[in-house]
Write a protein that holds these residues in place. Structure first.
Motif, mmCIF file in Angstrom:
data_model
loop_
_atom_site.group_PDB
_atom_site.id
_atom_site.type_symbol
_atom_site.label_atom_id
_atom_site.label_comp_id
_atom_site.label_asym_id
_atom_site.label_seq_id
_atom_site.Cartn_x
_atom_site.Cartn_y
_atom_site.Cartn_z
ATOM 1 N N MET A 1 21.521 21.898 -10.534
ATOM 2 C CA MET A 1 22.234 21.439 -11.653
ATOM 3 C C MET A 1 23.109 20.237 -11.354
ATOM 4 O O MET A 1 23.325 19.445 -12.230
ATOM 5 C CB MET A 1 23.163 22.556 -12.066
ATOM 6 C CG MET A 1 22.683 23.211 -13.184
ATOM 7 S SD MET A 1 23.355 23.192 -14.589
ATOM 8 C CE MET A 1 23.090 24.284 -15.480
ATOM 9 N N SER A 2 23.518 20.164 -10.261
ATOM 10 C CA SER A 2 24.383 19.062 -9.926
ATOM 11 C C SER A 2 23.638 17.740 -10.011
ATOM 12 O O SER A 2 24.188 16.742 -10.417
ATOM 13 C CB SER A 2 24.997 19.314 -8.568
ATOM 14 O OG SER A 2 24.450 18.555 -7.592
ATOM 15 N N SER A 3 22.349 17.729 -9.645
ATOM 16 C CA SER A 3 21.603 16.476 -9.745
ATOM 17 C C SER A 3 21.330 16.140 -11.208
ATOM 18 O O SER A 3 21.289 14.969 -11.585
ATOM 19 C CB SER A 3 20.327 16.554 -8.939
ATOM 20 O OG SER A 3 19.367 17.326 -9.545
ATOM 21 N N ALA B 1 23.342 16.867 -13.734
ATOM 22 C CA ALA B 1 24.631 16.404 -14.246
ATOM 23 C C ALA B 1 24.906 14.979 -13.764
ATOM 24 O O ALA B 1 25.450 14.145 -14.486
ATOM 25 C CB ALA B 1 25.749 17.337 -13.791
ATOM 26 N N LYS B 2 24.494 14.725 -12.496
ATOM 27 C CA LYS B 2 24.693 13.409 -11.921
ATOM 28 C C LYS B 2 23.846 12.375 -12.654
ATOM 29 O O LYS B 2 24.292 11.264 -12.944
ATOM 30 C CB LYS B 2 24.342 13.440 -10.435
ATOM 31 C CG LYS B 2 24.839 12.266 -9.683
ATOM 32 C CD LYS B 2 24.588 12.486 -8.203
ATOM 33 C CE LYS B 2 25.193 11.368 -7.407
ATOM 34 N NZ LYS B 2 24.946 11.471 -6.008
ATOM 35 N N LYS B 3 22.593 12.741 -12.990
ATOM 36 C CA LYS B 3 21.708 11.826 -13.718
ATOM 37 C C LYS B 3 22.257 11.540 -15.113
ATOM 38 O O LYS B 3 22.215 10.404 -15.596
ATOM 39 C CB LYS B 3 20.297 12.416 -13.816
ATOM 40 C CG LYS B 3 19.520 12.352 -12.553
ATOM 41 C CD LYS B 3 18.135 12.892 -12.783
ATOM 42 C CE LYS B 3 17.347 12.887 -11.483
ATOM 43 N NZ LYS B 3 15.998 13.380 -11.640
ATOM 44 N N GLN C 1 25.326 11.671 -16.020
ATOM 45 C CA GLN C 1 26.509 10.843 -15.861
ATOM 46 C C GLN C 1 26.118 9.381 -15.586
ATOM 47 O O GLN C 1 26.715 8.460 -16.133
ATOM 48 C CB GLN C 1 27.378 11.391 -14.720
ATOM 49 C CG GLN C 1 28.734 10.746 -14.658
ATOM 50 C CD GLN C 1 29.585 11.341 -13.546
ATOM 51 O OE1 GLN C 1 29.067 12.020 -12.640
ATOM 52 N NE2 GLN C 1 30.873 11.122 -13.622
#
Length: 117
Positions: free
Chosen positions: A1-3, A5-7, A9
């Motif tokens: 999920m962090s990737s 969310a990063k995308k 953003q």
């Protein structure tokens, strides 16, 4: 999920940059009223320029006339002075006695009267 969310953003940042970079530049157009005012101003400036030049020409003519009049006055004054000198030269007593003797006139002291100028 962090990737993910990063995308998301990063996409939001790129969209913000694109929206900031696309600035619409519009040229200001001159309205009909402004164009009329510019034309009136140009005509007024041309009129004033013509008046200034015409006034300068009149001043030049007047100055030239004054100079010519002064010159003619100086010439007449010079002529008058020359004529006065000529009169004083021709009215000397020696010259008058010589002319009288040439014409056969004689001095009779009984007929002489003193005339003062």
């Amino acid at each position: 999920m962090s990737s993910v969310a990063k995308k998301i953003q990063e996409q939001q940042i790129q969209e913000q940059q694109k929206s900031v970079q696309t600035v619409i530049i519009r040229k200001a157009k001159i309205s009909f009223g402004e164009m009329g005012l510019i034309c009136v101003l140009a005509i007024f400036i041309a009129f004033l320029g013509t008046r200034v030049i015409s006034n300068q020409a009149e001043i030049y003519k007047t100055n030239k006339s004054i100079q010519m009049t002064n010159h003619s006055i100086e010439e007449q004054t010079r002529l008058n002075v020359d004529l006065k000198e000529q009169v004083s030269e021709l009215s000397t007593y020696e010259r008058i006695w010589k002319k009288a003797a040439d014409l056969g006139l004689m001095l009779n002291e009984n007929n002489v009267k003193v005339v003062q100028e």
